[in-house]
Write an enzyme that holds these catalytic residues in place. Structure first.
Site, PDB file in Angstrom:
ATOM      1  N   GLY A  41      53.814  45.229  35.227  1.00  0.00           N
ATOM      2  CA  GLY A  41      52.872  44.542  34.336  1.00  0.00           C
ATOM      3  C   GLY A  41      52.657  45.290  33.044  1.00  0.00           C
ATOM      4  N   ARG A  80      51.546  43.808  28.511  1.00  0.00           N
ATOM      5  CA  ARG A  80      50.262  43.722  27.788  1.00  0.00           C
ATOM      6  C   ARG A  80      49.294  44.756  28.358  1.00  0.00           C
ATOM      7  NH1 ARG A  80      47.499  39.335  29.137  1.00  0.00           N
ATOM      8  NH2 ARG A  80      48.808  38.674  30.882  1.00  0.00           N
ATOM      9  N   VAL A 122      56.166  40.720  40.641  1.00  0.00           N
ATOM     10  CA  VAL A 122      56.212  41.828  41.605  1.00  0.00           C
ATOM     11  C   VAL A 122      55.486  41.506  42.914  1.00  0.00           C
ATOM     12  CG1 VAL A 122      56.663  43.699  39.975  1.00  0.00           C
ATOM     13  CG2 VAL A 122      54.296  42.984  40.408  1.00  0.00           C
ATOM     14  N   ASN A 181      50.595  48.747  38.278  1.00  0.00           N
ATOM     15  CA  ASN A 181      49.516  48.312  37.380  1.00  0.00           C
ATOM     16  C   ASN A 181      49.308  46.797  37.376  1.00  0.00           C
ATOM     17  OD1 ASN A 181      47.877  48.404  34.691  1.00  0.00           O
ATOM     18  ND2 ASN A 181      49.628  47.067  34.263  1.00  0.00           N
ATOM     19  N   TYR A 190      39.239  39.606  44.083  1.00  0.00           N
ATOM     20  CA  TYR A 190      39.694  40.668  43.173  1.00  0.00           C
ATOM     21  C   TYR A 190      39.135  42.016  43.633  1.00  0.00           C
ATOM     22  CZ  TYR A 190      40.321  43.360  38.862  1.00  0.00           C
ATOM     23  OH  TYR A 190      40.668  44.339  37.948  1.00  0.00           O
ATOM     24  N   ALA A 209      38.044  42.901  46.547  1.00  0.00           N
ATOM     25  CA  ALA A 209      38.621  43.304  47.836  1.00  0.00           C
ATOM     26  C   ALA A 209      40.036  43.863  47.646  1.00  0.00           C
ATOM     27  CB  ALA A 209      38.654  42.104  48.786  1.00  0.00           C
TER      28      ALA A 209
HETATM   29  P1  NAP Z   1      46.038  41.958  31.329  1.00  0.00           P
HETATM   30  O1  NAP Z   1      45.767  42.314  29.922  1.00  0.00           O
HETATM   31  O2  NAP Z   1      45.686  40.600  31.814  1.00  0.00           O
HETATM   32  O3  NAP Z   1      47.593  42.268  31.657  1.00  0.00           O
HETATM   33  C1  NAP Z   1      48.073  42.026  32.942  1.00  0.00           C
HETATM   34  C2  NAP Z   1      49.501  42.488  33.031  1.00  0.00           C
HETATM   35  O4  NAP Z   1      49.944  42.280  34.403  1.00  0.00           O
HETATM   36  C3  NAP Z   1      50.418  41.691  32.133  1.00  0.00           C
HETATM   37  O5  NAP Z   1      51.411  42.551  31.621  1.00  0.00           O
HETATM   38  C4  NAP Z   1      51.037  40.673  33.096  1.00  0.00           C
HETATM   39  O6  NAP Z   1      52.347  40.274  32.740  1.00  0.00           O
HETATM   40  C5  NAP Z   1      51.128  41.501  34.356  1.00  0.00           C
HETATM   41  N1  NAP Z   1      51.256  40.669  35.552  1.00  0.00           N
HETATM   42  C6  NAP Z   1      50.374  39.775  36.036  1.00  0.00           C
HETATM   43  N2  NAP Z   1      50.864  39.201  37.151  1.00  0.00           N
HETATM   44  C7  NAP Z   1      52.085  39.746  37.355  1.00  0.00           C
HETATM   45  C8  NAP Z   1      53.088  39.558  38.336  1.00  0.00           C
HETATM   46  N3  NAP Z   1      52.934  38.692  39.340  1.00  0.00           N
HETATM   47  N4  NAP Z   1      54.230  40.296  38.243  1.00  0.00           N
HETATM   48  C9  NAP Z   1      54.400  41.171  37.222  1.00  0.00           C
HETATM   49  N5  NAP Z   1      53.489  41.386  36.266  1.00  0.00           N
HETATM   50  C10 NAP Z   1      52.341  40.670  36.328  1.00  0.00           C
HETATM   51  O7  NAP Z   1      45.269  42.950  32.314  1.00  0.00           O
HETATM   52  P2  NAP Z   1      44.812  44.457  32.120  1.00  0.00           P
HETATM   53  O8  NAP Z   1      43.388  44.456  31.730  1.00  0.00           O
HETATM   54  O9  NAP Z   1      45.803  45.191  31.312  1.00  0.00           O
HETATM   55  O10 NAP Z   1      44.890  44.934  33.640  1.00  0.00           O
HETATM   56  C11 NAP Z   1      45.931  45.782  34.117  1.00  0.00           C
HETATM   57  C12 NAP Z   1      45.509  46.313  35.469  1.00  0.00           C
HETATM   58  O11 NAP Z   1      44.284  47.041  35.322  1.00  0.00           O
HETATM   59  C13 NAP Z   1      45.232  45.227  36.503  1.00  0.00           C
HETATM   60  O12 NAP Z   1      45.648  45.655  37.770  1.00  0.00           O
HETATM   61  C14 NAP Z   1      43.728  45.098  36.453  1.00  0.00           C
HETATM   62  O13 NAP Z   1      43.210  44.583  37.653  1.00  0.00           O
HETATM   63  C15 NAP Z   1      43.326  46.535  36.220  1.00  0.00           C
HETATM   64  N6  NAP Z   1      41.984  46.728  35.664  1.00  0.00           N
HETATM   65  C16 NAP Z   1      41.664  46.245  34.423  1.00  0.00           C
HETATM   66  C17 NAP Z   1      40.373  46.449  33.937  1.00  0.00           C
HETATM   67  C18 NAP Z   1      39.917  45.955  32.579  1.00  0.00           C
HETATM   68  O14 NAP Z   1      38.712  46.090  32.267  1.00  0.00           O
HETATM   69  N7  NAP Z   1      40.808  45.425  31.739  1.00  0.00           N
HETATM   70  C19 NAP Z   1      39.422  47.125  34.720  1.00  0.00           C
HETATM   71  C20 NAP Z   1      39.797  47.593  35.967  1.00  0.00           C
HETATM   72  C21 NAP Z   1      41.081  47.398  36.425  1.00  0.00           C
HETATM   73  P3  NAP Z   1      52.685  38.909  31.905  1.00  0.00           P
HETATM   74  O15 NAP Z   1      51.744  38.862  30.736  1.00  0.00           O
HETATM   75  O16 NAP Z   1      54.107  39.151  31.515  1.00  0.00           O
HETATM   76  O17 NAP Z   1      52.545  37.753  32.837  1.00  0.00           O
END
Ligand code: NAP
Length: 249
Positions: free
Chosen positions: A8, A11, A60, A86, A159, A161
């Site tokens: 992932g 972005r 993934v 990630n 989420y 969980a």
């Molecule tokens: P985001 O901006 O929505 O980006 C999500 C990324 O995951 C994108 O690159 C997306 O790829 C990829 N992705 C989603 N489903 C996928 C799949 N089935 N296979 C491969 N790639 C996939 O989210 P983010 O904020 O960067 O979050 C990244 C991680 O950090 C996540 O695990 C999220 O739960 C965790 N997190 C985020 C926050 C926050 O405040 N932002 C807080 C705690 C934890 P595409 O765009 O190519 O589909």
């Protein structure tokens, strides 16, 4: 040159983590699911640091596609030294309206993908441990959980969980794969990405009031934490909380 796979990484946090690895001299496998153009831009930016890249479209949550992602990295770079699990999705639905299918989808993308990618990478990480010998931090796996693993969340129980499961998966794998491969997890607080871009001004104000650092986190704050865990040779099975002091444990 050592190499890393970041799931992932088209972005958000994954993008920043991939670019941090590139800045630190790692060849990098950039993975997207739907955002191919964005992933290719990440690769262009990574190559500015003088490293090699490969861009791999893979959902993934599908074990076969997870294995393809790892295989592509091995074919391109000759091995894998670090894996960052990630990729993640979020969904805001009250439990009474949440379907079993939606619960499973979030679990598949957020947890089962980490299991699948880890299994696919394991033999390659063991080979990386042999190459590394005793002299450095060796290969590692870093999972990305969330502050919601501790607090729970009213409208996103699936989420929360899934993120809780990543904490115990991390400790289990740290024991399973010791001493060769270190396994750690980062639990971010509120980080500014597409995932959190739907907040109203009132919600933002309320959230910021709870963050002692007085700001949202940036993706680079999480990349810093992942880089620390990559290099910290005596740290395994650990959770690094990166939340501006929102939750002090
Ligand atoms: P985001 O901006 O929505 O980006 C999500 C990324 O995951 C994108 O690159 C997306 O790829 C990829 N992705 C989603 N489903 C996928 C799949 N089935 N296979 C491969 N790639 C996939 O989210 P983010 O904020 O960067 O979050 C990244 C991680 O950090 C996540 O695990 C999220 O739960 C965790 N997190 C985020 C926050 C926050 O405040 N932002 C807080 C705690 C934890 P595409 O765009 O190519 O589909």
């Amino acid at each position: 040159m050592p190499s890393a796979v970041v799931t992932g990484s088209s972005r958000g946090l994954g993008r920043a983590i991939a670019l941090r690895f590139a800045r630190d001299g790692y060849d990098i496998a950039i993975n997207y699911h739907t955002s191919e153009a964005a992933a290719r831009e990440v690769a262009d930016a990574a190559r500015d640091h003088g490293v090699e890249t490969t861009v791999v479209g893979a959902d993934v949550s599908d074990p076969d596609e997870a294995a393809d992602l790892v295989d592509r990295a091995v074919d391109t770079f000759g091995g894998v030294d670090h894996l960052v699990n990630n990729a993640g999705i979020d969904q805001h639905v009250y439990t009474e309206n949440l379907s079993p299918e939606d619960f499973d989808r979030v679990t598949d993308v957020n947890v089962n993908s980490a299991f699948a990618c880890t299994k696919a990478a394991l033999s390659h990480l063991r080979e990386a441990a042999e190459r590394a010998g005793d002299d450095n931090a060796g290969p590692s796996i870093t999972n990305i959980s969330s502050i919601l693993a501790y607090t729970g969340a009213a409208v996103e129980c699936h989420y929360a969980a899934s993120k809780g499961a990543l904490l115990s998966l991390t400790k289990s794998h740290a024991r399973d794969f010791a001493p060769e491969i270190r396994v750690n997890v980062v639990a971010p607080g509120h980080i500014e990405t597409d995932m959190t871009s739907d907040r109203t001004e009132a919600e933002k104000e309320a959230e910021l009031a709870e963050i002692p650092r007085g700001r949202y986190g940036q993706p680079e704050d999480i990349a810093d934490a992942v880089a620390y865990l990559r290099d910290a040779g005596f740290v395994t099975g650990e959770t690094l909380n990166v939340n501006g002091g929102e939750l002090m444990r």
